[in-house]
Structures are given as structure tokens and as C-alpha cells.
Scaffold this motif. Structure first.
Motif, PDB file in Angstrom:
ATOM      1  N   ARG A 171       4.381   0.881   9.106  1.00 51.58           N
ATOM      2  CA  ARG A 171       5.111   1.656   8.143  1.00 51.58           C
ATOM      3  C   ARG A 171       6.519   1.991   8.520  1.00 51.58           C
ATOM      4  O   ARG A 171       6.773   3.087   8.629  1.00 51.58           O
ATOM      5  N   ASP A 174       3.809  -4.756   0.836  1.00 49.84           N
ATOM      6  CA  ASP A 174       2.896  -3.743   0.304  1.00 49.84           C
ATOM      7  C   ASP A 174       3.631  -2.433   0.045  1.00 49.84           C
ATOM      8  O   ASP A 174       3.384  -1.752  -0.956  1.00 49.84           O
ATOM      9  N   LEU A 175       4.535  -2.072   0.954  1.00 54.53           N
ATOM     10  CA  LEU A 175       5.261  -0.820   0.778  1.00 54.53           C
ATOM     11  C   LEU A 175       6.067  -0.829  -0.503  1.00 54.53           C
ATOM     12  O   LEU A 175       6.154   0.166  -1.213  1.00 54.53           O
ATOM     13  N   ASN A 233       3.358  -1.421  -3.741  1.00 54.75           N
ATOM     14  CA  ASN A 233       2.274  -0.462  -3.922  1.00 54.75           C
ATOM     15  C   ASN A 233       2.651   0.957  -3.525  1.00 54.75           C
ATOM     16  O   ASN A 233       1.778   1.798  -3.343  1.00 54.75           O
ATOM     17  N   LEU A 234       3.940   1.217  -3.371  1.00 55.98           N
ATOM     18  CA  LEU A 234       4.400   2.547  -3.017  1.00 55.98           C
ATOM     19  C   LEU A 234       4.077   3.526  -4.137  1.00 55.98           C
ATOM     20  O   LEU A 234       4.413   3.296  -5.292  1.00 55.98           O
ATOM     21  N   VAL A 274       1.323   5.170   0.527  1.00 54.23           N
ATOM     22  CA  VAL A 274       1.146   3.748   0.216  1.00 54.23           C
ATOM     23  C   VAL A 274      -0.322   3.473  -0.044  1.00 54.23           C
ATOM     24  O   VAL A 274      -1.194   3.928   0.714  1.00 54.23           O
ATOM     25  N   ASP A 305      -3.304   0.327  -1.288  1.00 53.93           N
ATOM     26  CA  ASP A 305      -3.567  -1.095  -1.491  1.00 53.93           C
ATOM     27  C   ASP A 305      -5.076  -1.296  -1.607  1.00 53.93           C
ATOM     28  O   ASP A 305      -5.858  -0.417  -1.242  1.00 53.93           O
TER      29      ASP A 305
END
Length: 277
Positions: free
Chosen positions: A13, A71-72, A75-76, A102, A104
């Protein structure tokens, strides 16, 4: 996001964290000729790290979780990132905060972890992950070097990390879901605490009008964690309206092998703008 076979949380992260610190990596703002005046700097930035870590969680067979920069971004759920500096002569202070949430998930997967751990024939997996983190740093600094091209500050302060991961899983068969505890479950693991930190930061300016600069930052500390350290460097450009910067930062925590969360790492780029007055 992947869920392979060990009890590790590979989540990079941020922290982004930091989550952490545009004002930590930012240049000093006081000029030698006006040492009796306060100078201020505020910045807004995005930190897109990968998050890695080891976690002890009672998940059947163990689980490894990987959250990367893609993903950050995609899907934040929520994020807030910024920093502040104040400098008067040789003395100053800075603070920085990152908050991110976050999420997922995977659905109807015949394997866990990009196919590395295949499930029995006919069994599929649904799983979801939520990673939440707050990283906050505050410190006082002393300007050890101040020349037209270079500044070097030494500092001491404290850093807070509050991080949690929540994992839910469910295994389905042609006859329906498997019964608990092997077939489904939910686990949440968290870690928070303060560490004292010491370090140095500064910048090197260059260009025909000193409009370019190279910011750098390093710290090390301990307290609630066995060891934490951070380092960053990059490049920035100063214009009439303010500054832009692009840096690479790594923030690392070692909590010890007996803890639920053994370690966490945040490693990736940060980009932002800053305004001084």
C-alpha cells in the motif's frame, strides 16, 4: 488480488501508506535572508504503493493477499492524503497523513492464487478483502545545512500506523456451499501504535534558475514496532504558482514474529503539488 497458500498478507500500500509523506520528502522553505519570518508549505498528493506483509490469521490452509497499485486505483473506496510544513530560520516542523480504504474480491474461482493452489474438482471460491490504513507522522526539525543549492534538516518525532485487514471466504460445490468452519469464514486482523523516529531530509537545487530540485528523506525508529524505517527520493520542479514533484518512497514495519501482523511494507511512487507562502 490473489489469495495463495501461506498465512501472509502481500499487500503493497500508504501506506500508501504511507501512506507517507509529501511534506516529509519536500524541500525546506526558509530563506537565509528572512530568518525571523515563518514560512509555510502545504501539499496534496497521490501515493500508489504496493503493500506487502505477513499476517497470522486462522484461515483454513492459510492465505496470501496481494494488493498492487492497479487495485488501489480501480478499487479505492476512499482516500485522503496531504502534508504541512512550517519553518522559521533554522527551526521548523512538519506533519503528514495518509488514509486509505481499499477493497477487492474474487468470485467463482477454481483456484486460489492465480492457479497456484487448485481446489478439488467442482469446488469454487468466493473471497473478499478490505484493507484500511492510517499513517500519520509529526516531527520537529533543525536546519543543519543551508546554502543556495542545498538544505539539510535533522529531525525527531513520532509516527502512528493504524492498519487492519478483513478477509471473508466461501467455498462452493455443485451441492451448495461447504459448511463452516472449512467452507466459509471471516477474519479481521489489526495493528496500531506509535513509534519514535529520527532522521534527515533535504533537497538539492539545480538548473539555470534553480527551478529543479531533488528531494530526499530517510528515517528510522522503534516503539510499538520492533523497527520501522522509511526512505524516499525523486525530482521536482518549482514554477511561479507552486511546485510539482514525483518521488519513490519505501516505508517498512517489523512488528515481530509473535504478533498477528508480523510486518508491513509500502513501496511505490507518489506524485503531487505544493504551495508555499
Amino acid at each position: 488480488m490473489t489469495f495463495p497458500q501461506t498465512r501472509s498478507i502481500h499487500s503493497r500500500r500508504a501506506a500508501a501508506t504511507t501512506l507517507l509523506a509529501a511534506c516529509l520528502i519536500a524541500p525546506g522553505i526558509a530563506a537565509a535572508g528572512d530568518a525571523d519570518e515563518w514560512h509555510y508549505r502545504v501539499n496534496l498528493y497521490g501515493f500508489f504503493p504496493e503493500i506487502s506483509g505477513q499476517v497470522r490469521a486462522p484461515v483454513p490452509g492459510g492465505a496470501e493477499i496481494d494488493v498492487d497499485a492497479d487495485d488501489l486505483i480501480s478499487n479505492l473506496e476512499i482516500a485522503a492524503m496531504g502534508g504541512f510544513e512550517a519553518q522559521k530560520g533554522k527551526w521548523g516542523m512538519f506533519a503528514d497523513v495518509i488514509y486509505m480504504d481499499v477493497g477487492d474480491s474474487i468470485s467463482n474461482s477454481p483456484a486460489i492464487g492465480q492457479g497456484t493452489v487448485p481446489l478439488p474438482p467442482g469446488v469454487t471460491a468466493d473471497a473478499s478483502l478490505d484493507v484500511e490504513a492510517v499513517a500519520f507522522t509529526i516531527a520537529a526539525n533543525y536546519r543543519f545545512v543551508s546554502t543556495p543549492s542545498d538544505t539539510v534538516d535533522v529531525f525527531g518525532g513520532a509516527r502512528l500506523l493504524d492498519a487492519s485487514t478483513e478477509l471473508e471466504w466461501r467455498f462452493e460445490t455443485p451441492m451448495g456451499p461447504l459448511p463452516p468452519p472449512q467452507g466459509q469464514g471471516r477474519v479481521k486482523v489489526s495493528r496500531d501504535g506509535w513509534d519514535g523516529v529520527i532522521g534527515a531530509k533535504g533537497q538539492h537545487r539545480f538548473g539555470s534558475r534553480d527551478q529543479w530540485f531533488i528531494p530526499w528523506y530517510v528515517d528510522v525508529g522503534t516503539g510499538e514496532s520492533d523497527l520501522t524505517w522509511q526512505a524516499s527520493t525523486g525530482i521536482g520542479y518549482r514554477a511561479g504558482w507552486g511546485e510539482t514533484f514525483l518521488v519513490w518512497r519505501h516505508l517498512d514495519y517489523d512488528f515481530g514474529s509473535s504478533r498477528q501482523i508480523e510486518d508491513l511494507g509500502f513501496d511505490g511512487p507518489a506524485v503531487g503539488v505544493a504551495f508555499s507562502w
